[in-house]
Design a protein around this motif. Sequence first.
Motif, PDB file in Angstrom:
ATOM      1  N   LYS A   2       7.904   3.267  -7.966  1.00 40.38           N
ATOM      2  CA  LYS A   2       8.754   2.178  -8.479  1.00 40.38           C
ATOM      3  C   LYS A   2       9.998   1.998  -7.616  1.00 40.38           C
ATOM      4  O   LYS A   2      10.436   0.868  -7.358  1.00 40.38           O
ATOM      5  N   LYS A   3      10.565   3.112  -7.153  1.00 39.18           N
ATOM      6  CA  LYS A   3      11.745   3.037  -6.301  1.00 39.18           C
ATOM      7  C   LYS A   3      11.425   2.300  -5.007  1.00 39.18           C
ATOM      8  O   LYS A   3      12.206   1.463  -4.537  1.00 39.18           O
ATOM      9  N   GLY A  38       0.833  -1.202   0.000  1.00 42.84           N
ATOM     10  CA  GLY A  38       0.000   0.000   0.000  1.00 42.84           C
ATOM     11  C   GLY A  38       0.864   1.247   0.000  1.00 42.84           C
ATOM     12  O   GLY A  38       0.874   2.031   0.949  1.00 42.84           O
ATOM     13  N   LEU A  39       1.586   1.429  -1.104  1.00 39.99           N
ATOM     14  CA  LEU A  39       2.571   2.511  -1.203  1.00 39.99           C
ATOM     15  C   LEU A  39       1.948   3.857  -1.542  1.00 39.99           C
ATOM     16  O   LEU A  39       2.591   4.896  -1.383  1.00 39.99           O
ATOM     17  N   MET A  40       0.726   3.836  -2.042  1.00 39.33           N
ATOM     18  CA  MET A  40       0.057   5.072  -2.430  1.00 39.33           C
ATOM     19  C   MET A  40      -0.982   5.420  -1.360  1.00 39.33           C
ATOM     20  O   MET A  40      -1.474   4.542  -0.658  1.00 39.33           O
ATOM     21  N   GLU A  87      -2.775  14.381  -3.704  1.00 40.09           N
ATOM     22  CA  GLU A  87      -1.650  14.319  -4.620  1.00 40.09           C
ATOM     23  C   GLU A  87      -1.472  12.917  -5.195  1.00 40.09           C
ATOM     24  O   GLU A  87      -1.547  11.918  -4.474  1.00 40.09           O
ATOM     25  N   VAL A  88      -1.213  12.850  -6.495  1.00 36.76           N
ATOM     26  CA  VAL A  88      -0.924  11.584  -7.149  1.00 36.76           C
ATOM     27  C   VAL A  88       0.572  11.317  -7.030  1.00 36.76           C
ATOM     28  O   VAL A  88       1.396  12.131  -7.453  1.00 36.76           O
ATOM     29  N   GLU A  89       0.926  10.188  -6.465  1.00 38.86           N
ATOM     30  CA  GLU A  89       2.319   9.873  -6.227  1.00 38.86           C
ATOM     31  C   GLU A  89       3.088   9.755  -7.542  1.00 38.86           C
ATOM     32  O   GLU A  89       2.602   9.126  -8.496  1.00 38.86           O
ATOM     33  N   PRO A  90       4.296  10.317  -7.628  1.00 39.24           N
ATOM     34  CA  PRO A  90       5.105  10.188  -8.841  1.00 39.24           C
ATOM     35  C   PRO A  90       5.431   8.726  -9.123  1.00 39.24           C
ATOM     36  O   PRO A  90       5.812   7.978  -8.206  1.00 39.24           O
ATOM     37  N   ASP A 102       4.081  -1.151 -15.778  1.00 40.82           N
ATOM     38  CA  ASP A 102       5.509  -0.938 -16.011  1.00 40.82           C
ATOM     39  C   ASP A 102       6.372  -1.946 -15.253  1.00 40.82           C
ATOM     40  O   ASP A 102       7.392  -2.425 -15.764  1.00 40.82           O
ATOM     41  N   VAL A 103       5.967  -2.283 -14.030  1.00 39.02           N
ATOM     42  CA  VAL A 103       6.791  -3.146 -13.176  1.00 39.02           C
ATOM     43  C   VAL A 103       6.578  -4.627 -13.478  1.00 39.02           C
ATOM     44  O   VAL A 103       7.540  -5.399 -13.571  1.00 39.02           O
ATOM     45  N   TRP A 104       5.324  -5.022 -13.635  1.00 39.09           N
ATOM     46  CA  TRP A 104       5.024  -6.455 -13.773  1.00 39.09           C
ATOM     47  C   TRP A 104       4.400  -6.840 -15.127  1.00 39.09           C
ATOM     48  O   TRP A 104       4.175  -8.025 -15.374  1.00 39.09           O
TER      49      TRP A 104
END
Length: 370
Positions: free
Chosen positions: A316-317, A300-302, A308-311, A366-368
């Motif tokens: 990804k980092k 749950g990184l966002m 605000e929309v997370e960059p 992008d990641v998976w």
Amino acid sequence: MTTPPFKADHVGSFLRPQRLQEARAKFADGKLQAAELRTIEDECIREVVKKQESVGLKGITDGEFRRTFFHVDFLEKLDGVEVTYGEFKTHFRKDSGEEVGFAPPTMHVRDKLKHSMPIQGADYDFLKSVVTQTPKVSIPAPSMLHFRGGRQIISETAYPDLEDFYDDLTAAYREEIKDLADRGLRYLQLDDTNLAYLCDPAIRAETAKRGDDPDMLTHLYCRLVNDAIKDRPSDMVISVHLCRGNFKSAWVAQGGYEPVAEILFNEMAIDGFFLEYDDERSGDFAPLRHMPKGKTVVLGLMSSKSREVEPADLVKKRIDEASKFVDLDQCALSHQCGFSSTAHGNDLTEDDQWRKLERCVSVAHDVWGY
């Protein structure tokens, strides 16, 4: 990925549309019939389902549009449960430091627990009829009927021995899960704030002061989930969401997962864990080293609390940082909680909500490859 938890997933609740809020207010005032309210709920659910699918989500909920609270609306339908208001005050806090006072409903077990009728069945049937992707149902974890008050909210007349209470509680859950499974549900989520609260040193101390061992409660709550789901079909996916409080963009608890991680990840016999990781209150990723193979951690990184929309690069980092402790293939992405755990909603707009979910799906692609 064709089976849940999906690489881009979400906890379940969405901001209630204005006309739904107005309809529920009229219903509460006796100015709208139940059938009329349900018709409006149906219309709003059709719309939120279509929107979820249009942004690319594969696990689809009804937004919890028929509920006021994520847990009370379910638990109060068990025979033997009574709800009171204003009994305990919870101190929610915003990241700004502002306190949000709230006295949430309290469940009391006054009599023997019994599952006398389906709780989510009709709601699931409707959701299933309007989705093209995988329908998902979220219900409160069994611990939600124990932790907030402990022994004092469970009648000693009905349950002189708490083991009998646990048996009846999990039996009621098994009946509800069987009913949902018979209707076709294959993606179920249990929402559990208590295991995340037990990560907070202050709450652990309060828990011990009232006579409960925090570690023993972690073992107990894993056992309750396991007993509740033990008869599920082999192809039903079950996840658990841990939450540190989500009310009007405010929170209750803080602290990393280390106090519960080894017990939780290894003893709870489920498929996926939705974990809050949207800010420093959730600690670092090191506890993920305890995650067994074959289980998914939905990071749950966002944040569902902010506009605000997370960059994408930042998200990804952080996924990369998490993958140092658990295989990347075992990871997925979501917001830390729903956008509206109660009907009050968080401090953002519906447009913000969908932009944030679009970003979640985009990063997962992008990641998976999603």
